[in-house]
Design an enzyme around this catalytic site. Structure first.
Site, PDB file in Angstrom:
ATOM      1  N   ASP A 141      -0.253  11.895  11.907  1.00 28.44           N
ATOM      2  CA  ASP A 141       0.095  13.098  11.145  1.00 28.44           C
ATOM      3  C   ASP A 141      -0.322  13.001   9.680  1.00 28.44           C
ATOM      4  O   ASP A 141      -0.693  11.919   9.183  1.00 28.44           O
ATOM      5  CB  ASP A 141       1.610  13.367  11.245  1.00 28.44           C
TER       6      ASP A 141
ATOM      7  N   ASN B 140      16.451  12.203  13.768  1.00 29.81           N
ATOM      8  CA  ASN B 140      16.688  13.378  14.623  1.00 29.81           C
ATOM      9  C   ASN B 140      15.840  13.330  15.897  1.00 29.81           C
ATOM     10  O   ASN B 140      15.735  14.306  16.620  1.00 29.81           O
ATOM     11  CB  ASN B 140      16.410  14.677  13.855  1.00 29.81           C
TER      12      ASN B 140
ATOM     13  N   HIS C 234      12.531  12.795  16.028  1.00 30.75           N
ATOM     14  CA  HIS C 234      11.128  13.223  15.955  1.00 30.75           C
ATOM     15  C   HIS C 234      10.188  12.047  16.171  1.00 30.75           C
ATOM     16  O   HIS C 234      10.503  10.900  15.834  1.00 30.75           O
ATOM     17  CB  HIS C 234      10.822  13.991  14.653  1.00 30.75           C
TER      18      HIS C 234
ATOM     19  N   GLU D  45       9.274  17.910  15.401  1.00 32.04           N
ATOM     20  CA  GLU D  45      10.709  18.041  15.150  1.00 32.04           C
ATOM     21  C   GLU D  45      11.421  18.559  16.406  1.00 32.04           C
ATOM     22  O   GLU D  45      10.776  19.071  17.324  1.00 32.04           O
ATOM     23  CB  GLU D  45      10.931  19.018  13.987  1.00 32.04           C
TER      24      GLU D  45
HETATM   25  C1  F6R Z   1       4.943   8.806  10.539  1.00 29.99           C
HETATM   26  C2  F6R Z   1       5.623   9.441  11.633  1.00 29.99           C
HETATM   27  C3  F6R Z   1       7.106   9.594  11.683  1.00 29.99           C
HETATM   28  C4  F6R Z   1       7.885   8.310  11.345  1.00 29.99           C
HETATM   29  C5  F6R Z   1       9.373   8.582  11.355  1.00 29.99           C
HETATM   30  C6  F6R Z   1      10.167   7.352  10.958  1.00 29.99           C
HETATM   31  O1  F6R Z   1       3.548   8.837  10.745  1.00 29.99           O
HETATM   32  O2  F6R Z   1       4.968   9.870  12.507  1.00 29.99           O
HETATM   33  O3  F6R Z   1       7.478  10.042  12.968  1.00 29.99           O
HETATM   34  O4  F6R Z   1       7.553   7.321  12.292  1.00 29.99           O
HETATM   35  O5  F6R Z   1       9.652   9.609  10.445  1.00 29.99           O
HETATM   36  O6  F6R Z   1       9.926   7.081   9.632  1.00 29.99           O
HETATM   37  P1  F6R Z   1      10.401   5.696   8.970  1.00 29.99           P
HETATM   38  O7  F6R Z   1       9.573   4.633   9.603  1.00 29.99           O
HETATM   39  O8  F6R Z   1      10.072   5.849   7.502  1.00 29.99           O
HETATM   40  O9  F6R Z   1      11.837   5.568   9.257  1.00 29.99           O
END
Ligand code: F6R
Length: 245
Positions: A67, A136, A138, A143
């Site tokens: 992303d 959450n 994701h 989301e």
């Molecule tokens: C990032 C991504 C997100 C993160 C998720 C957890 O490329 O795709 O899904 O893996 O937001 O983020 P952290 O690792 O910062 O807790």
């Protein structure tokens, strides 16, 4: 689904790096799906250390990131392109032209999504996708409520995701409201998935993932239908799961 319990973030990062290195060393050609965020940073550090010590080469590796924020260029220090260059690509021998990340500042973002989806499939798809998880549920920036059929698309970021990511920006207002992300269907096409989970703040998400039904209101739950998922989780994230393990 294979769940590997490790002591802490450091051990998760070491195990994850070892897992990836096995593939890098033994595949003629590897399409590696990468994530950003706090979770994989330690893994990337271990890959860099290995590259410095053992000279593992990434010449035959192509990467596809999950992303990118919408509306910011790859030179912006908050972009995921910048993150990946600084956390990994600048420190290994990968050819940068083989590192793909959606272009968040493309003038036609919808076309960028279609092009990115095609790019991944034209390369034969992702062999191993590294994932983190949002509290959450994701994955990527998919989301809650995202269709399991989704391909790469533009998303409206949830308030909780913007709050969680505000730590990287000078203020909450600066966190982009939109992003481009591989869809759930794109992620599910990966031949193998390595999900990394660390920390107490992820323990509820991990419990939901392991025990609740597969539902679009908790996007990561779809991974339970994937035939080849390995989870490396630390004790803090697995705090509710003694029975499961
Ligand atoms: C990032 C991504 C997100 C993160 C998720 C957890 O490329 O795709 O899904 O893996 O937001 O983020 P952290 O690792 O910062 O807790």
């Amino acid at each position: 689904m294979n769940v590997i319990e490790v002591k802490d973030y450091q051990e998760m990062s070491k195990r994850a790096a070892a897992y990836i290195l096995e593939k890098v060393r033994h595949s003629k050609k590897l399409n590696l799906g990468l994530a950003t965020g706090g979770t994989p940073i330690g893994t990337y550090q271990n890959l860099i250390e290995d590259h410095n010590e053992n000279h593992t080469s990434y010449k035959d590796v192509t990467t596809f990131n999950l992303d990118e924020y919408a509306g910011i260029s790859g030179d912006d220090p908050n972009s995921y392109r910048y993150f990946m260059n600084h956390q990994l690509f600048n420190h290994i021998d990968i050819d940068k032209s083989n590192t793909y990340i959606p272009q968040g500042d493309a003038c036609d973002l919808k076309k960028e999504c279609t092009d990115y989806e095609k790019l991944v499939s034209d390369h034969g798809g992702v062999d191993l996708q590294i994932l983190g998880i949002g509290s959450n549920g994701h994955i990527g920036f998919n989301e809650p409520g995202t269709s399991f059929e989704s391909n790469t698309h533009i998303v409206e970021l949830a308030q909780s995701t913007r709050e969680a990511n505000a730590r990287y920006f000078s203020s909450f207002e600066d966190v982009p409201k939109k992003a481009v992300t591989m869809g759930i269907a794109t992620i599910m096409k990966s031949r193998e998935i390595l999900l990394l989970i660390s920390g107490e703040n992820k323990k509820e998400a991990l419990s939901q993932f392991l025990h609740n039904e597969v539902t679009e209101s908790f996007p990561a739950s779809i991974l339970r239908n994937h035939p080849n998922v390995t989870i490396i989780a630390d004790k803090a994230a697995l705090a509710n799961e003694k029975v499961y393990i």
